[in-house]
Enzyme design. Structure first.
Site, PDB file in Angstrom:
ATOM      1  N   GLU A 186       1.107 -10.738  14.734  1.00 26.16           N
ATOM      2  CA  GLU A 186       0.950 -11.600  13.454  1.00 26.16           C
ATOM      3  C   GLU A 186       1.559 -12.748  13.445  1.00 26.16           C
ATOM      4  OE1 GLU A 186      -0.714  -8.881   9.919  1.00 26.16           O
ATOM      5  OE2 GLU A 186       1.096  -7.548  11.003  1.00 26.16           O
ATOM      6  N   SER A 200       1.342  -4.121  11.427  1.00 28.36           N
ATOM      7  CA  SER A 200      -0.122  -4.638  10.986  1.00 28.36           C
ATOM      8  C   SER A 200      -1.065  -3.596  11.350  1.00 28.36           C
ATOM      9  CB  SER A 200      -0.247  -5.754  12.177  1.00 28.36           C
ATOM     10  OG  SER A 200      -0.630  -5.365  13.335  1.00 28.36           O
ATOM     11  N   ASP A 241       1.225   0.154  -0.565  1.00 30.59           N
ATOM     12  CA  ASP A 241      -0.129   0.376  -0.454  1.00 30.59           C
ATOM     13  C   ASP A 241      -0.407   2.022  -0.787  1.00 30.59           C
ATOM     14  OD1 ASP A 241      -0.217  -2.166   0.188  1.00 30.59           O
ATOM     15  OD2 ASP A 241      -0.547  -1.870   2.241  1.00 30.59           O
ATOM     16  N   GLU A 274       1.703   3.014   2.925  1.00 39.59           N
ATOM     17  CA  GLU A 274       2.766   2.384   3.588  1.00 39.59           C
ATOM     18  C   GLU A 274       3.544   1.357   2.776  1.00 39.59           C
ATOM     19  OE1 GLU A 274       1.798   0.254   7.138  1.00 39.59           O
ATOM     20  OE2 GLU A 274       0.500  -1.110   6.072  1.00 39.59           O
ATOM     21  N   ASN A 296       5.363  -2.448   2.980  1.00 41.91           N
ATOM     22  CA  ASN A 296       5.485  -3.428   3.629  1.00 41.91           C
ATOM     23  C   ASN A 296       6.745  -4.423   2.973  1.00 41.91           C
ATOM     24  OD1 ASN A 296       2.925  -4.012   5.037  1.00 41.91           O
ATOM     25  ND2 ASN A 296       2.238  -3.509   3.254  1.00 41.91           N
ATOM     26  N   SER A 351      -2.536 -14.568   0.178  1.00 39.70           N
ATOM     27  CA  SER A 351      -2.079 -13.130   0.349  1.00 39.70           C
ATOM     28  C   SER A 351      -1.760 -12.444  -1.291  1.00 39.70           C
ATOM     29  CB  SER A 351      -0.841 -13.242   0.946  1.00 39.70           C
ATOM     30  OG  SER A 351      -0.806 -13.597   2.322  1.00 39.70           O
TER      31      SER A 351
END
Length: 330
Positions: free
Chosen positions: A16, A167, A278, A292, A294, A303
């Site tokens: 990423e 990712s 999420d 998860e 982030n 974004s």
């Protein structure tokens, strides 16, 4: 009043890299130039460098985390880490900055390292009220993987994913035993640990939370609607495959419930700065299932966090400024 010298750290060693560069561009474009002088530092395996307007590359002195430009040594007041994956999301940069005594905008080294490991994170958040976790198995590449044992322990369809991947690279969804070996091989190509997890059918949501001016602020949730089987790397970065709805269409009760859950996750994991969490809202049961955390979520103009900040009626530049002002050492 003198401006604060900010090291905007981007790049990294993961797939990423380009996404991180887009995040850095957006952050720099939005930060108040009257308050902050921003130097984008690109993190590579061999060198960390600043590129000036003429394309000239100047290496960072890692002995004291400084830059020398035109004979002048620049020491940074704070670092803004926007490296996705290693070494910015897994605690390595945080550990270095702790040793250098430089405050930064993200979770500390311990929390960053733990949250990169999906299985460990699930173990820590397991008992949070109203939060569910999919049944799963953690596999290590040094072990022999008995396909029959996995198939007996878990119900298909299954998600196979690299345990430490920040990712969506290396993920697969499998519907039967025959597809398992190839999916495991694909995931082990990305990581030495793999998580095999029961697939939870439902609506997918992502929600940001940040400590702003000392107070925890839950941002409006985003619903991610994809035409693919799941929200993988392609779905994330290809136009037209995914639709994002911010604020999400959730009842006031469900919004209150998710706000309570993300606050509890943030506190339980000792998060700092901004994180994005999420979830799947399972069909039929209406239960929230954890996917998860982030700890360095994407910050390009499109974004999710910038979307959520705008949906709240907040200025994105002010939001980033508050993260810098709230940055901590260790």
């Amino acid at each position: 009043m003198a401006t604060k010298q900010i090291a905007l750290m981007a790049g990294g060693f993961s797939g990423e890299y380009e996404v991180s560069l887009n995040s850095a561009k957006n952050i720099k474009a939005n930060l108040d130039q009257a308050k902050y002088t921003v130097y984008t530092i690109l993190i590579g395996r061999d060198d960390w460098f600043y590129e000036d307007e003429t394309g000239n590359q100047v290496s960072v002195d890692k002995n004291d985390f400084s830059l020398t430009l035109n004979g002048q040594k620049i020491k940074f007041d704070a670092a803004f880490i926007t490296v996705h994956g290693t070494p910015g999301e897994d605690g390595k940069l945080q550990g270095y900055l702790d040793m250098m005594g430089v405050p930064y905008n993200t979770c500390d080294a311990t929390t960053s390292a733990i949250t990169m490991n999906k299985a460990y994170t699930k173990a820590l958040i397991h008992s949070i009220h109203n939060l569910y976790t999919a049944k799963s198995m953690q596999l290590f590449d040094r072990d022999v993987h008995e396909i029959a044992v996995i198939a007996n322990a878990l119900q298909f369809p299954l998600f196979i994913k690299p345990n430490n991947g920040g990712s969506s690279v290396g993920m697969s969804k499998v519907h039967n035993v025959a597809a398992l070996p190839e999916a495991l091989e694909k995931a082990f190509h990305e990581d030495s640990q793999v998580l095999v997890e029961e697939f939870i059918k439902g609506r997918e949501f992502s929600i940001g939370i940040a400590r702003l001016n000392g107070h925890l602020t839950v941002l409006p949730a985003t619903e991610i609607i994809t035409s693919k089987e799941f929200f993988d790397y392609e779905a994330k970065y290809t136009d037209g495959i995914t639709k994002e709805v911010t604020p999400a269409d959730l009842s006031p009760e469900k919004n209150a419930e998710i706000a309570q859950i993300v606050t509890e996750v943030y506190l339980r994991l000792n998060c700092k700065g901004m994180v994005r969490i999420d979830f799947i809202l399972q069909e039929n049961t209406n239960n929230f299932y954890f996917i998860e955390v982030n700890t360095t979520p994407g910050q390009s103009a499109a974004s999710l966090i910038p979307q959520q900040v705008r949906a709240m009626g907040m200025n994105v530049g002010e939001f980033y400024g508050m993260l810098i002002e709230g940055s901590t050492k260790g």
